[in-house]
Design a protein around this motif. Structure first.
Motif, PDB file in Angstrom:
ATOM      1  N   VAL A   1      -9.526  -1.229  15.497  1.00  0.00           N
ATOM      2  CA  VAL A   1      -9.803   0.588  16.123  1.00  0.00           C
ATOM      3  C   VAL A   1     -11.065   0.410  16.972  1.00  0.00           C
ATOM      4  CG1 VAL A   1      -9.745   2.686  16.390  1.00  0.00           C
ATOM      5  CG2 VAL A   1      -8.240   1.522  14.588  1.00  0.00           C
ATOM      6  N   ASP A   2     -11.365   0.447  18.045  1.00  0.00           N
ATOM      7  CA  ASP A   2     -12.522   0.097  18.677  1.00  0.00           C
ATOM      8  C   ASP A   2     -12.965   2.277  19.718  1.00  0.00           C
ATOM      9  OD1 ASP A   2     -15.267  -0.156  19.951  1.00  0.00           O
ATOM     10  OD2 ASP A   2     -14.727  -1.793  21.198  1.00  0.00           O
ATOM     11  N   CYS A   3     -13.744   2.524  19.856  1.00  0.00           N
ATOM     12  CA  CYS A   3     -13.965   3.590  20.280  1.00  0.00           C
ATOM     13  C   CYS A   3     -15.296   3.507  20.827  1.00  0.00           C
ATOM     14  CB  CYS A   3     -13.533   4.745  19.017  1.00  0.00           C
ATOM     15  SG  CYS A   3     -11.943   4.910  17.667  1.00  0.00           S
ATOM     16  N   VAL A   4     -15.502   4.702  21.791  1.00  0.00           N
ATOM     17  CA  VAL A   4     -16.435   4.829  23.010  1.00  0.00           C
ATOM     18  C   VAL A   4     -16.415   6.537  22.825  1.00  0.00           C
ATOM     19  CG1 VAL A   4     -17.423   4.914  24.541  1.00  0.00           C
ATOM     20  CG2 VAL A   4     -16.222   3.430  24.557  1.00  0.00           C
ATOM     21  N   VAL A   5     -17.525   6.702  22.166  1.00  0.00           N
ATOM     22  CA  VAL A   5     -17.327   8.998  22.831  1.00  0.00           C
ATOM     23  C   VAL A   5     -18.038   8.930  23.842  1.00  0.00           C
ATOM     24  CG1 VAL A   5     -18.273  10.909  21.954  1.00  0.00           C
ATOM     25  CG2 VAL A   5     -17.187   9.248  20.354  1.00  0.00           C
ATOM     26  N   VAL A   6     -17.639  10.177  24.731  1.00  0.00           N
ATOM     27  CA  VAL A   6     -18.569   9.567  26.420  1.00  0.00           C
ATOM     28  C   VAL A   6     -19.038  11.807  25.650  1.00  0.00           C
ATOM     29  CG1 VAL A   6     -18.938   9.344  28.505  1.00  0.00           C
ATOM     30  CG2 VAL A   6     -17.418   8.041  27.374  1.00  0.00           C
TER      31      VAL A   6
ATOM     32  N   LYS B   1     -22.081   6.594  24.063  1.00  0.00           N
ATOM     33  CA  LYS B   1     -22.286   6.678  26.053  1.00  0.00           C
ATOM     34  C   LYS B   1     -22.805   7.948  26.286  1.00  0.00           C
ATOM     35  CE  LYS B   1     -22.011   2.795  27.792  1.00  0.00           C
ATOM     36  NZ  LYS B   1     -22.807   2.025  27.982  1.00  0.00           N
ATOM     37  N   THR B   2     -23.636   7.967  27.294  1.00  0.00           N
ATOM     38  CA  THR B   2     -23.675   9.010  27.611  1.00  0.00           C
ATOM     39  C   THR B   2     -23.052   8.625  29.064  1.00  0.00           C
ATOM     40  OG1 THR B   2     -25.831   8.757  29.123  1.00  0.00           O
ATOM     41  CG2 THR B   2     -26.532   9.890  26.789  1.00  0.00           C
ATOM     42  N   HIS B   3     -23.111   9.429  30.485  1.00  0.00           N
ATOM     43  CA  HIS B   3     -22.219   9.753  31.637  1.00  0.00           C
ATOM     44  C   HIS B   3     -23.614  10.024  32.426  1.00  0.00           C
ATOM     45  CE1 HIS B   3     -19.277  10.645  34.019  1.00  0.00           C
ATOM     46  NE2 HIS B   3     -18.118   9.374  33.484  1.00  0.00           N
ATOM     47  N   GLU B   4     -24.878   9.572  32.105  1.00  0.00           N
ATOM     48  CA  GLU B   4     -25.855   9.839  32.953  1.00  0.00           C
ATOM     49  C   GLU B   4     -25.848  10.385  33.582  1.00  0.00           C
ATOM     50  OE1 GLU B   4     -27.486   6.649  33.638  1.00  0.00           O
ATOM     51  OE2 GLU B   4     -27.325   6.199  31.586  1.00  0.00           O
ATOM     52  N   ARG B   5     -25.737  11.842  32.980  1.00  0.00           N
ATOM     53  CA  ARG B   5     -26.126  12.739  33.644  1.00  0.00           C
ATOM     54  C   ARG B   5     -24.768  13.823  35.328  1.00  0.00           C
ATOM     55  NH1 ARG B   5     -31.302  11.707  32.645  1.00  0.00           N
ATOM     56  NH2 ARG B   5     -32.275  11.972  34.497  1.00  0.00           N
TER      57      ARG B   5
ATOM     58  N   GLU C   1     -15.819  12.937  25.778  1.00  0.00           N
ATOM     59  CA  GLU C   1     -14.795  12.270  26.254  1.00  0.00           C
ATOM     60  C   GLU C   1     -14.765  11.526  25.261  1.00  0.00           C
ATOM     61  OE1 GLU C   1     -14.248  11.192  31.155  1.00  0.00           O
ATOM     62  OE2 GLU C   1     -15.242   9.524  29.435  1.00  0.00           O
ATOM     63  N   ALA C   2     -13.343  11.050  24.761  1.00  0.00           N
ATOM     64  CA  ALA C   2     -13.272   9.910  24.097  1.00  0.00           C
ATOM     65  C   ALA C   2     -12.063   9.144  24.044  1.00  0.00           C
ATOM     66  CB  ALA C   2     -12.996  10.544  22.794  1.00  0.00           C
ATOM     67  N   HIS C   3     -12.488   7.801  24.054  1.00  0.00           N
ATOM     68  CA  HIS C   3     -11.796   6.117  24.003  1.00  0.00           C
ATOM     69  C   HIS C   3     -11.261   6.011  23.064  1.00  0.00           C
ATOM     70  CE1 HIS C   3     -12.614   6.449  29.001  1.00  0.00           C
ATOM     71  NE2 HIS C   3     -13.623   7.444  28.057  1.00  0.00           N
TER      72      HIS C   3
END
Ligand code: MG
Length: 182
Positions: A114-119, A152-156, A167-169
């Motif tokens: 499983v690979d995830c990204v939290v934004v 990750k951030t969403h660069e403001r 957000e999560a992917h």
């Protein structure tokens, strides 16, 4: 079988991939620690905002749940656990992810990785990343090394970057269980 036709007699694949995504709005919490706390993969994060949600609003567990269900070709989390059902009010989302894992096992699949990204604009998830990995691995019944979580951030920019949402992917690879391949 020519393209453009389905072939139900084709051998079943050994692997299936699933994609999950979730977003929850984050609202300022009332003073003195009231309101929903921000929880991701079962880990509570110190934050003055919390998710707007029917369940506990754990976007990361929800994304992983949908990735597993998606790989299985099953209905998504919103269909399996409708937010109109009072039983899911403030529900601990561990219930959803473990149900997805149970369904995978019962259908003859094991989770490869499983690979995830939290934004999330803030706070940084670095300090709790390993705890998140451990919780997801335990919920799915796999080893920690089979689960990755990145922040990750969403660069403001946009709602996520302004701290108004999380957000999560997630992607998951399922492999046919050994006793199904013979
Ligand atoms: Mg959700």
């Amino acid at each position: 079988m020519p393209p453009g036709r389905t072939n139900d007699a084709a051998p079943q694949p050994r692997f299936r991939v699933g994609l999950g995504y979730d977003l929850h709005r984050l609202e300022e919490r009332p003073p003195r620690g009231q309101g929903r706390t921000l929880v991701l993969a079962g880990v509570t994060l110190e934050h003055d905002r919390g998710p707007v949600a029917h369940s506990d609003g754990d976007a990361l567990y929800h994304a992983v749940t949908d990735a597993v269900l998606g790989a299985l070709g099953m209905p998504d989390i919103g269909q399996l656990f409708p937010d109109t059902d009072p039983r899911h009010e403030s529900a601990d989302s561990i219930v959803f992810i473990t149900e997805a894992a149970t369904r995978a096992g019962a259908s003859g699949w094991r989770i490869a990785n499983v690979d995830c990204v939290v934004v999330l604009e803030r706070p940084k998830i670095g300090p709790v990343r390993e705890a998140m990995r451990r919780n997801i691995a335990a919920a799915l019944g796999v080893g920690v090394e089979q689960v990755n979580v990145k922040g990750k951030t969403h660069e403001r920019v946009d709602a996520v970057g302004e701290g108004r949402a999380v957000e999560a992917h997630a992607v998951v690879l399922l492999e046919r269980a050994a006793n199904e391949t013979a």
